[in-house]
Enzyme design. Structure first.
Site, PDB file in Angstrom:
ATOM      1  N   ASN A   9       0.869  -1.183   0.000  1.00 19.58           N
ATOM      2  CA  ASN A   9       0.000   0.000   0.000  1.00 19.58           C
ATOM      3  C   ASN A   9       0.901   1.227   0.000  1.00 19.58           C
ATOM      4  OD1 ASN A   9      -1.789   2.055   0.502  1.00 19.58           O
ATOM      5  ND2 ASN A   9      -2.181   1.481   2.639  1.00 19.58           N
ATOM      6  N   LYS A  11       0.103   4.311  -0.290  1.00 16.59           N
ATOM      7  CA  LYS A  11      -0.535   5.518   0.270  1.00 16.59           C
ATOM      8  C   LYS A  11      -0.315   6.698  -0.692  1.00 16.59           C
ATOM      9  CE  LYS A  11       0.356   3.522   4.736  1.00 16.59           C
ATOM     10  NZ  LYS A  11       0.272   3.663   6.170  1.00 16.59           N
ATOM     11  N   HIS A  96      -9.332   0.997   5.089  1.00 19.62           N
ATOM     12  CA  HIS A  96      -8.035   1.187   5.745  1.00 19.62           C
ATOM     13  C   HIS A  96      -8.232   2.124   6.945  1.00 19.62           C
ATOM     14  CE1 HIS A  96      -3.919   2.492   6.435  1.00 19.62           C
ATOM     15  NE2 HIS A  96      -3.538   1.402   5.804  1.00 19.62           N
ATOM     16  N   GLU A  98      -6.597   4.556   8.016  1.00 15.99           N
ATOM     17  CA  GLU A  98      -6.434   5.988   7.721  1.00 15.99           C
ATOM     18  C   GLU A  98      -7.707   6.543   7.096  1.00 15.99           C
ATOM     19  OE1 GLU A  98      -2.762   5.640   5.508  1.00 15.99           O
ATOM     20  OE2 GLU A  98      -1.754   5.058   7.369  1.00 15.99           O
ATOM     21  N   GLU A 168      -5.105  -5.162  10.649  1.00 18.16           N
ATOM     22  CA  GLU A 168      -4.079  -4.141  10.828  1.00 18.16           C
ATOM     23  C   GLU A 168      -4.331  -3.392  12.134  1.00 18.16           C
ATOM     24  OE1 GLU A 168      -2.247  -2.930   6.827  1.00 18.16           O
ATOM     25  OE2 GLU A 168      -3.997  -1.670   7.146  1.00 18.16           O
ATOM     26  N   GLY A 174       2.645   2.178  10.600  1.00 14.60           N
ATOM     27  CA  GLY A 174       3.567   3.294  10.411  1.00 14.60           C
ATOM     28  C   GLY A 174       4.287   3.703  11.685  1.00 14.60           C
ATOM     29  N   SER A 214       3.682  -2.291  10.198  1.00 20.03           N
ATOM     30  CA  SER A 214       5.148  -2.285  10.317  1.00 20.03           C
ATOM     31  C   SER A 214       5.802  -3.617   9.962  1.00 20.03           C
ATOM     32  CB  SER A 214       5.559  -1.823  11.730  1.00 20.03           C
ATOM     33  OG  SER A 214       5.097  -0.503  11.945  1.00 20.03           O
ATOM     34  N   GLY A 235       2.862  -1.192   4.222  1.00 20.09           N
ATOM     35  CA  GLY A 235       2.895   0.239   3.901  1.00 20.09           C
ATOM     36  C   GLY A 235       4.310   0.689   3.599  1.00 20.09           C
ATOM     37  N   GLY A 236       4.976   1.286   4.602  1.00 22.41           N
ATOM     38  CA  GLY A 236       6.293   1.899   4.415  1.00 22.41           C
ATOM     39  C   GLY A 236       7.307   1.023   3.683  1.00 22.41           C
TER      40      GLY A 236
HETATM   41  C1  PEP Z   1      -0.619   0.094   6.025  1.00 24.64           C
HETATM   42  O1  PEP Z   1      -0.712   1.282   5.824  1.00 24.64           O
HETATM   43  O2  PEP Z   1      -1.491  -0.686   5.596  1.00 24.64           O
HETATM   44  C2  PEP Z   1       0.538  -0.387   6.778  1.00 24.64           C
HETATM   45  C3  PEP Z   1       0.506  -1.606   7.255  1.00 24.64           C
HETATM   46  O3  PEP Z   1       1.582   0.498   6.956  1.00 24.64           O
HETATM   47  P1  PEP Z   1       3.030   0.172   7.591  1.00 24.64           P
HETATM   48  O4  PEP Z   1       3.502  -1.115   6.972  1.00 24.64           O
HETATM   49  O5  PEP Z   1       3.876   1.343   7.206  1.00 24.64           O
HETATM   50  O6  PEP Z   1       2.842   0.037   9.065  1.00 24.64           O
END
Ligand code: PEP
Length: 252
Positions: A9, A11, A96, A98, A168, A174, A214, A235-236
């Site tokens: 993802n 973002k 999600h 966010e 999640e 994040g 993460s 994500g990251g």
């Molecule tokens: C996400 O945004 O779905 C996510 C899991 O982010 P991160 O891996 O950065 O924690």
């Protein structure tokens, strides 16, 4: 046997040209896991067309990060499921945290969007997860139950078997804090139990449940070895070829 599914993802990151450049490298870096792991990336809307071209003929699929529940009309700034399908999108991430926190998305809204995604011929990745305050109050399983039941209400077992659910924990997104494999497995097993109640045991065994929060190459192997963890929403670490490919290879 459920095939592992790793989805990145992105973002609100990467222009169309940056997306294309990264995907040209990524497709080579993950080509060896072709049958063992399903792989998708979810760039921002503006990069989807360039991304679709860059992954043509590869084992990387295209996902979107959201869509509107209506097919067309006076919804300034929104994008419909049909528009995404037309660009070659296969998966849509819905609900999600966010989007829930910053854009006030609800389980009922996610439920409507799942209908739109299915109608357009794509599949949903439905995100659920508790906040830190909810976990500390011992409400994790209740919160996740409400989200799963609300989002998936009314869909048949035949449709449901193809859905992906992403657990999640909001406090792990994040933040660099990952749920322990034990904490994650507990919630994943609970979700599978809910799917059994909602549909039936066979269907529940077919649904893939991703963990997100993460995930990095160095914690992926431990998380992905749990019985009910069938992949990751990343994500990251999905923004760099080496990190994302490292996570894919942890499963492949
Ligand atoms: C996400 O945004 O779905 C996510 C899991 O982010 P991160 O891996 O950065 O924690």
């Amino acid at each position: 046997m459920r095939r592992a599914f790793i989805c990145g993802n992105w973002k609100m990151n990467k222009t169309a040209s940056e997306a294309a450049a990264m995907l040209r490298d990524l497709r080579g870096a993950v080509s060896m896991v072709r049958d063992r792991v399903e792989i998708a990336v979810a760039p921002p809307f503006t990069a989807l067309a360039a991304a679709a071209k860059a992954i043509e003929g590869s084992n990387v699929e295209l996902a979107a990060q959201n869509c509107h529940s209506q097919g067309s009309g006076a919804f300034t700034g929104e994008v419909s499921a049909e528009m995404l399908k037309d660009l070659g999108v296969a998966w849509v991430i819905l609900g999600h945290s966010e989007r829930r926190q910053l854009f006030h998305e609800t389980d009922a809204g996610v439920n409507e969007k799942i209908s739109a995604v299915l109608k357009a011929g794509m599949l949903p990745i439905v995100c659920v997860g508790e906040t830190l305050a909810e976990r500390e109050a011992g409400k994790t399983l209740d919160v996740v139950s409400t989200q799963v039941k609300g989002a998936l209400k009314g869909f048949s077992a035949a449709d449901g078997a193809r859905f992906v659910v992403a657990y999640e924990p909001v406090w792990a997104i994040g933040t660099g804090k990952t749920a322990t494999s034990r904490q994650a497995q507990e919630v994943h097993a609970h979700i599978r139990g809910l799917l059994t109640e909602l549909w039936n045991p066979d269907t529940a065994q077919q649904v893939r449940i991703q963990y997100g929060g993460s995930v990095k190459p160095d914690n992926a192997t431990e998380l992905l070895s749990q019985t009910d963890i069938d992949g990751a929403l990343v994500g990251g670490a999905s923004l760099k070829v080496a990190d994302f490919a490292g996570i894919v290879k942890a499963k492949g």
